[in-house]
Design an enzyme around this catalytic site. Structure first.
Site, short mmCIF file in Angstrom:
data_model
loop_
_atom_site.label_atom_id
_atom_site.label_comp_id
_atom_site.label_asym_id
_atom_site.label_seq_id
_atom_site.Cartn_x
_atom_site.Cartn_y
_atom_site.Cartn_z
N ASP A 82 0.88 -1.17 0.00
CA ASP A 82 0.00 0.00 0.00
C ASP A 82 0.91 1.21 0.00
OD1 ASP A 82 -2.05 1.80 0.18
OD2 ASP A 82 -2.41 1.49 2.29
N HIS A 115 2.21 10.36 -0.74
CA HIS A 115 1.61 11.64 -0.35
C HIS A 115 2.69 12.71 -0.24
CE1 HIS A 115 -2.11 9.56 0.39
NE2 HIS A 115 -1.54 8.76 1.28
N ALA A 169 -2.11 8.67 6.07
CA ALA A 169 -1.46 7.44 6.54
C ALA A 169 -0.67 6.80 5.42
CB ALA A 169 -2.52 6.48 7.06
#
Length: 134
Positions: A32, A36, A48
């Protein structure tokens, strides 16, 4: 956030033991990677996740290699268990082969994504494992 969150060191160790030992074919890699920008990560309500895409396999190799099993079961964890679990065909070597090598990999301090700057997990560190794709 992804759950369950590992709350204690004993939980992290138990999870690592489970995947590195190869005893369960129901555990498999699922990244994942979260690219960001710095501003979205370092804010009152930060995003997250950790950006690991360029060096994820090096990080998995580091974790597996820290166990008594070494990287013995990493291929199954990364390439076979997921396809088998879902009843899908495994990727063929003709699709390309990723080779894991015990050669240093320098993780950059940052990556540029257009106007945005992303800081990867292990920024500025040298990892013991690298990959090449043929």
């Amino acid at each position: 956030f992804c759950l369950p969150i590992l709350k204690r060191e004993r939980h992290r160790k138990a999870l690592l033991e489970a995947v590195a030992s190869g005893t369960s074919k129901r555990l498999f890699l699922g990244t994942d990677s979260a690219p960001h920008p710095i501003g979205a990560k370092e804010s009152a309500c930060g995003c997250a996740g950790c950006y690991t895409a360029p060096h994820a396999m090096s990080l998995y190799a580091k974790a597996f290699d820290s166990t008594p099993y070494g990287v013995t079961h990493l291929r199954a964890f990364a390439c076979e268990n997921g396809a088998d679990f879902y009843g899908l065909p495994r990727n063929l070597e003709s699709d390309g082969v990723m080779t894991l090598e015990r050669t240093p990999l320098d993780v950059p301090e940052t990556y540029q994504f257009g106007e945005d700057t992303v800081v990867p997990l292990c920024a500025g560190e040298t990892l013991e494992w690298s990959t090449r794709v043929e």
